[in-house]
Structures are given as structure tokens and as C-alpha cells.
Design a protein around this motif. Structure first.
Motif, PDB file in Angstrom:
ATOM      1  N   VAL A 171     -12.485  -1.530  -2.331  1.00 20.38           N
ATOM      2  CA  VAL A 171     -11.346  -0.831  -1.722  1.00 20.38           C
ATOM      3  C   VAL A 171     -11.851   0.222  -0.732  1.00 20.38           C
ATOM      4  CG1 VAL A 171      -9.433   0.766  -2.159  1.00 20.38           C
ATOM      5  CG2 VAL A 171      -9.807  -1.198  -3.676  1.00 20.38           C
ATOM      6  N   LEU A 172     -11.319   0.156   0.502  1.00 17.77           N
ATOM      7  CA  LEU A 172     -11.688   1.149   1.515  1.00 17.77           C
ATOM      8  C   LEU A 172     -10.741   2.340   1.507  1.00 17.77           C
ATOM      9  CD1 LEU A 172     -12.547  -1.085   4.618  1.00 17.77           C
ATOM     10  CD2 LEU A 172     -14.138   0.305   3.254  1.00 17.77           C
ATOM     11  N   ASP A 173      -9.460   2.047   1.340  1.00 12.56           N
ATOM     12  CA  ASP A 173      -8.472   3.132   1.338  1.00 12.56           C
ATOM     13  C   ASP A 173      -7.249   2.662   0.558  1.00 12.56           C
ATOM     14  OD1 ASP A 173      -7.297   5.560   1.828  1.00 12.56           O
ATOM     15  OD2 ASP A 173      -6.948   5.234   3.972  1.00 12.56           O
ATOM     16  N   ALA A 174      -6.481   3.604   0.057  1.00  8.08           N
ATOM     17  CA  ALA A 174      -5.302   3.249  -0.729  1.00  8.08           C
ATOM     18  C   ALA A 174      -4.288   4.374  -0.718  1.00  8.08           C
ATOM     19  CB  ALA A 174      -5.706   2.940  -2.170  1.00  8.08           C
ATOM     20  N   ARG A 175      -3.019   3.966  -0.845  1.00 10.51           N
ATOM     21  CA  ARG A 175      -1.953   4.966  -0.974  1.00 10.51           C
ATOM     22  C   ARG A 175      -0.986   4.454  -2.027  1.00 10.51           C
ATOM     23  NH1 ARG A 175      -3.778   7.149   1.850  1.00 10.51           N
ATOM     24  NH2 ARG A 175      -3.034   7.880   3.855  1.00 10.51           N
ATOM     25  N   ASP A 218       5.538  -1.262 -13.864  1.00 13.16           N
ATOM     26  CA  ASP A 218       5.599  -2.412 -12.973  1.00 13.16           C
ATOM     27  C   ASP A 218       5.015  -1.956 -11.650  1.00 13.16           C
ATOM     28  OD1 ASP A 218       6.742  -4.049 -14.857  1.00 13.16           O
ATOM     29  OD2 ASP A 218       8.793  -3.535 -14.278  1.00 13.16           O
ATOM     30  N   THR A 219       3.912  -2.588 -11.279  1.00 10.50           N
ATOM     31  CA  THR A 219       3.145  -2.139 -10.121  1.00 10.50           C
ATOM     32  C   THR A 219       3.071  -3.253  -9.091  1.00 10.50           C
ATOM     33  OG1 THR A 219       1.786  -0.730 -11.550  1.00 10.50           O
ATOM     34  CG2 THR A 219       0.880  -1.288  -9.385  1.00 10.50           C
ATOM     35  N   SER A 220       3.348  -2.914  -7.832  1.00 11.27           N
ATOM     36  CA  SER A 220       3.170  -3.908  -6.769  1.00 11.27           C
ATOM     37  C   SER A 220       1.970  -3.501  -5.918  1.00 11.27           C
ATOM     38  CB  SER A 220       4.427  -3.985  -5.900  1.00 11.27           C
ATOM     39  OG  SER A 220       4.561  -2.801  -5.137  1.00 11.27           O
ATOM     40  N   VAL A 221       1.203  -4.494  -5.485  1.00 11.64           N
ATOM     41  CA  VAL A 221       0.022  -4.236  -4.665  1.00 11.64           C
ATOM     42  C   VAL A 221       0.169  -4.998  -3.353  1.00 11.64           C
ATOM     43  CG1 VAL A 221      -2.490  -4.456  -4.491  1.00 11.64           C
ATOM     44  CG2 VAL A 221      -1.420  -3.949  -6.713  1.00 11.64           C
ATOM     45  N   THR A 222       0.069  -4.280  -2.228  1.00 17.86           N
ATOM     46  CA  THR A 222       0.183  -4.895  -0.913  1.00 17.86           C
ATOM     47  C   THR A 222      -1.075  -4.564  -0.120  1.00 17.86           C
ATOM     48  OG1 THR A 222       2.574  -4.503  -1.007  1.00 17.86           O
ATOM     49  CG2 THR A 222       1.647  -5.069   1.151  1.00 17.86           C
ATOM     50  N   PHE A 223      -1.750  -5.602   0.355  1.00 15.26           N
ATOM     51  CA  PHE A 223      -2.949  -5.354   1.164  1.00 15.26           C
ATOM     52  C   PHE A 223      -2.544  -5.208   2.621  1.00 15.26           C
ATOM     53  CE2 PHE A 223      -4.564  -7.270  -2.703  1.00 15.26           C
ATOM     54  CZ  PHE A 223      -5.616  -6.420  -3.004  1.00 15.26           C
ATOM     55  N   GLU A 264       4.127   1.545  -6.247  1.00 13.50           N
ATOM     56  CA  GLU A 264       3.831   0.700  -5.084  1.00 13.50           C
ATOM     57  C   GLU A 264       2.480   1.109  -4.522  1.00 13.50           C
ATOM     58  OE1 GLU A 264       6.769   1.152  -2.041  1.00 13.50           O
ATOM     59  OE2 GLU A 264       8.416   0.622  -3.378  1.00 13.50           O
ATOM     60  N   CYS A 265       1.582   0.114  -4.413  1.00 11.49           N
ATOM     61  CA  CYS A 265       0.242   0.423  -3.914  1.00 11.49           C
ATOM     62  C   CYS A 265      -0.015  -0.294  -2.591  1.00 11.49           C
ATOM     63  CB  CYS A 265      -0.812  -0.021  -4.924  1.00 11.49           C
ATOM     64  SG  CYS A 265      -0.463   0.553  -6.593  1.00 11.49           S
ATOM     65  N   TYR A 266      -0.511   0.452  -1.608  1.00 13.49           N
ATOM     66  CA  TYR A 266      -0.914  -0.111  -0.327  1.00 13.49           C
ATOM     67  C   TYR A 266      -2.421   0.061  -0.217  1.00 13.49           C
ATOM     68  CZ  TYR A 266       4.015  -0.297   0.384  1.00 13.49           C
ATOM     69  OH  TYR A 266       5.352  -0.598   0.218  1.00 13.49           O
TER      70      TYR A 266
END
Lengths: 330, 330
Positions: free
Chosen positions: A168-172, A231-236, A202-204
Motif C-alpha cells: 500500500v502506497l497511500d490510503a484514506r 462492513d468495509t468496502s475497499v476501492t483501489f 470506506e477505504c480508498y
């Protein structure tokens, strides 16, 4: 208004910068000095003509500053800084580790009393304005239940946790209240809600080229204490999208209490307090600065020791006098 | 908790009854006496074993009551009663004529100081909790605008005005915030809104048999100061429908302030406080009773004179001590 309240800032991160902005808006205050642990020459502040100094020099300013704003982090900075500074200055901090508030309070109270100073801790919005809303609603409606929802907003801690995952380089990470849960609570039915029913996450994520996205997603959604109960969503997304759409620090939330009134609790009342903030650190800082005004007044009255927002007569937060407040705002 | 706070009620209308209910919920209080201007034998109260006495006998209870709750009307009762009683008792009232608050405050303050007593006036929800929300939001966000919306709820004054029209047997008027205006304000655009754009008025009317309905409707919607500046709907209903669907006294509303943060005001924060009440008088009474606790404490500390909710350290409203509040609610 008489003389300005002379403000010092210790720690010039997002909240410290927010305090600078809020002091600029406060007609009854002026910024006098900023103290930093970094090399002062590398710290660029917004206010012209104000010195940036190493924290070691703070003590020399004991007579030149009415209230020192402690803008460090709650994990390691404030537990040490606030008590140390409260011996020399009237202080305000935004200590936000809820569980450790009693011990922080005790340490700051002892220091402030030893120095004959006034301190207000945990003076942001949660703890802070949200706590005040919870307490007020609870006092008025003793038979009831309250709920706090956070978001939609960026959680720094959860974003950092994702960034530590390999690849992972960055995340929000955004914390988001579940609309159905909010509606249920507003109805006054006092539902029992699990962690999962109250918020989603919600993860970006910006991944390294060639990283195993399925593994990263799996590591996020199963992460203990952080994501496994949600409940977690992950969006690249790309680095560019991150910079464009996720650079801000929005936050907010809801404190809702519903309670019963009437001889047999036959009627329901619902009290809701809501914040929607483009900038979490700037709003936090605005709350701290209002508390600085109260600290200044309490100190002038000889009310020494540690306080929280729950102890402050509300009018002390306002630059307006009692007569004007009664005429215009009551 | 030590000894109970001994409460007296003067005036046993809807708010007085609400105070009885709220005192029942307060573990640290007990009701000691109810004073009425009606024949005490005709007044049926809810609490067993509590005397109902003529107002003339109140003075005899000066040593037996810690806080006297003044539950009369703001038009003629409270301007006379609160100052008179504040010489003898610590008092709380819900005086709600906003324009006359400064003169009421001055009269009550002089009386309370003369008697060495503590008074809190205008302690319901508007003025009261709504005022506190306005003041807090204003102190934290000095550069902004705030808006108060009332409803959906019954306006007693407007209902009475309709009842005075020839041919009207009964009437109920609801004040309703305009949803589009609420949404606009929540967006933080600080719109300028006319009276008509903020609220609509819904009237439910029972007419005498054979009355000229068109005339009644015309008289309502054109009524100066009450309806002429609003979009008003008039619905004629039967006596039975009035009793079934409009017997309650719901009310509520919104205080919303949005303001700017950041060096150049580049970010927006919105603070919203909302009440939704099945029973307006019971919730008002619950707020008064929380203030009675604060009055009791301020009186014990020798803080005499007149105060408002803006002067009360919030924790004084709660039955919980500071340590418990910090641990559980902060």
C-alpha cells in the motif's frame, strides 16, 4: 473589549494551523508566539510578525502569553506536555483518548493547581462539544438512551493502519453512519445496535504497481479492532485520484438522545446535535479557541485547576457580554 | 446524593403538570407543595401525599422549599410572579417573551439580590436550550449565520387567534418549517430567507354548523401579524377528528449555524441542534427541572441573583458528579 487575550501555540500541525486561523477571526485575541519541536526555521506560519521558537524557550514567555494552546497528539505529546505546561501557563488542549481522560485530568489538575493556573482539557468536539450535548440531553431526559455516530469523515488512525499493509502506497478511510440506524434512533425507539449496524467503513487505497490487490483487500477487511467488526468496502484508486478527491479532512457526526416524558413515560422527545465539517482540524481548533477565552476569564477570577467544557459557564466562551447575549441570543 | 432537593410548583397547567412528571424522574428531588390561584379543592395533581395550596400561602413555605418552579404564563403571570417570589425562594421560570427578557431579567435580578436568592429565567427550550445552541455555535464559528426553525408543532397563540374568529368552534395551528429552506441552510450557503420562505402554517378548524367557511378561511389567511406573511392552509374538520388527531401538543425545531473556517474562510462547518417533541410542555418542564438542580447548587455556593442557561456551568444541570461525568460522558 479592553486588552487582547495573548495566545501562544505549541505544535504547528493541522490543529495548530487551525488555531492560527481561529485566532485571526477572534477580535479579542492576538497570536504572540508559536513553539515547535522542529527546527523553527523550517516552520512557516500564516500570521505575519509572530515568532516561531523552539519549545525549550516556552518558559521565557510565561508572562507574555495569557493562554497556551497545546496542539500536539493525544498518544504521546499531550499526556506529557499539558501537565508540564499547566504549571507555567493557562492552557487548553484537545486530548481525545476517551479512556485516559480521568488520569490526564488528574495530572493536569495537580500541575495547574501547583502553578496557580487554569486548564481546560479535551476541548475539541469529541470529546468536547459532543460531550456537552450528551450531558445536556441526559440531564434533561434522564430516562432514555443516547447514540453517537461519527462521519462521514476521515479517520486518521484507520487510514494509517491501512498504510502499514505491504503493497500500500497511500490510503484514506472514511467512517460512515448507517442511514437506517440513524433513522431508527431518530424515531425514539431506543434500539440496541451492534458496531456493524451503526457505521460502515470506506477505504480508498493506492497500491504499488503489481501488488496483490485481493490480498490487500483481505488484510484490510479482516484487520482486528480496526475493520473486522464492520462492513468495509475497499476501492483501489490512482495517486492522482487520491490527490484530487481525498485531500480534505472532512468529518462530523451526530449525538442523538431520545427519552420519555409524562407520568408514565407516555411521550417521546428526541434531541439531536449534528456537525458537518469541511475541515475537522480547523473546527476542532475553533472550539479550542472559544475555550481559551473561557480559560482566560476563569483564570482572572482565580478559578484555578483543570476544567472541561462541562464546567464552563457557556457565556464565558463568547466575546459578547451577558447583557448583549440576553438581548440578542437568548 | 444526600438530601433531596425540595421542589415547589406554582401554577398547575400543562407545564406545572410536566414539572410533576419530571420531578418523579429525578432521583435527587422531591415535590413538596403545589400552589394554585384556583380553588385548591378543584386541582387534582398526580403525586400522592403532596398538598395543593392557595398561592397566598406560599410564603409560609419559604423554609420548606429549595426551589420554586414558576409555571404561569409569560404574558401576565410571570412578569409579576417571578420577581415577587424571587425575594423569598430560589426560583426557575420559563418566561418566553424574547423581547421582554432584559426587563424581566432586571426585575428578577433585583428581587433575588434583595432576598439573597438565586433565580434562573427563560429556562425552557426557546428561550433556553435553543439559545444555548445559538450561543455555542456563534462562539465557535464567529464568521457565519444562524437560523432557527420551529415545528412541526402547535402554536398556542395562533390557535387562539383562530378561535376568536366568528363561526369557529375550535382550531389548532401547526407551524411547519419549509423543507427546502432547511436543506438550503444545511448546505452552508447562508441564504437570506423571508418569513414566508422559512415556515408554513397549517390550520385545522372546527366551524359552527352553517358558518361561512370561505369567509373564515379568508379571515385566517389575511390576519395581520399572525398569518398574512405566511403561506397558510386551512382545513375544516369535525369535532371528532379534532379530538382524535389533534389533542397532542407536539413541537420542536432546528437551530442551524454555518460558518467559515480556514485562513481565508475556505472551509464550511455546519452545526445543527434539533428537537422533536411529542409533548412541548413536558419537555419544557424537563428543562426547567434540570435548571432547578443548578439553581440549588448555585444558591448553596452563594451565587445569588438572576441567571440564565448561558450562565450555568453545564455539569450543574446533571445529577452526576464531575468525576462520573468525565468518565462516562466526556
Amino acid at each position: 473589549m479592553g486588552m487582547s487575550i495573548r495566545i501562544g501555540i505549541m505544535g504547528h500541525g493541522n490543529v495548530g494551523r487551525g488555531v492560527e486561523c481561529a485566532v485571526k477571526q477572534a477580535k479579542d485575541m492576538e497570536l504572540c508566539a508559536v513553539f515547535t519541536r522542529r527546527d523553527p526555521k523550517t516552520v512557516k506560519i500564516l500570521t505575519e510578525g509572530v515568532p516561531v521558537l523552539p519549545v525549550e524557550q516556552a518558559a521565557e514567555y510565561a508572562d507574555k502569553i495569557d493562554v497556551l494552546m497545546l496542539c500536539g497528539g493525544s498518544a504521546t505529546d499531550l499526556p506529557e506536555q499539558t501537565p508540564r505546561m499547566a504549571r507555567l501557563f493557562n492552557v487548553v488542549d484537545s486530548f481525545d483518548t476517551h479512556k485516559r481522560i480521568p488520569e490526564h485530568f488528574a495530572a493536569v489538575d495537580a500541575a495547574a493547581r501547583a502553578g496557580g493556573k487554569t486548564a481546560v482539557i479535551s476541548a475539541g468536539w469529541d470529546p468536547g462539544l459532543f460531550s456537552l450535548s450528551r450531558m445536556l440531553a441526559c440531564a434533561v431526559l434522564p430516562e432514555g438512551a443516547d447514540y453517537t455516530f461519527w462521519g462521514r469523515g476521515v479517520s486518521q488512525g484507520h487510514s494509517d493502519a491501512i498504510r502499514r499493509i505491504d503493497g500500500v502506497l497511500d490510503a484514506r478511510q472514511y467512517t460512515v453512519p448507517v442511514p437506517e440506524a440513524l433513522e431508527e434512533v431518530r424515531k425514539g425507539t431506543s434500539p440496541e445496535l451492534t458496531t456493524r449496524q451503526k457505521h460502515t467503513r470506506e477505504c480508498y487505497v493506492v497500491a504499488k504497481e503489481g501488488a496483490d490487490l485481493a490480498r490487500i483487500e483481505h488484510e484490510i477487511v479482516t484487520m482486528k479492532n480496526y475493520f473486522d467488526e464492520y462492513d468495509t468496502s475497499v476501492t483501489f484508486i490512482t495517486k492522482e485520484e487520491m490527490a484530487q478527491k481525498h485531500a480534505g479532512m472532512p468529518h462530523g457526526g451526530f449525538v442523538i438522545r431520545s427519552g420519555k416524558t409524562g407520568w408514565n413515560g407516555e411521550h417521546t422527545s428526541t434531541v439531536e446535535y449534528r456537525l458537518e465539517l469541511d475541515s475537522n482540524p480547523e473546527f476542532t481548533a475553533s472550539a479550542l479557541v472559544a475555550c481559551a477565552r473561557a480559560v482566560y476569564r476563569m483564570a482572572n477570577e482565580g478559578q484555578i485547576g483543570c476544567k472541561t467544557i462541562l464546567d464552563i459557564p457557556p457565556s464565558y466562551l463568547s466575546p459578547l457580554d451577558g447583557e448583549t447575549l440576553r438581548k440578542t441570543l437568548l
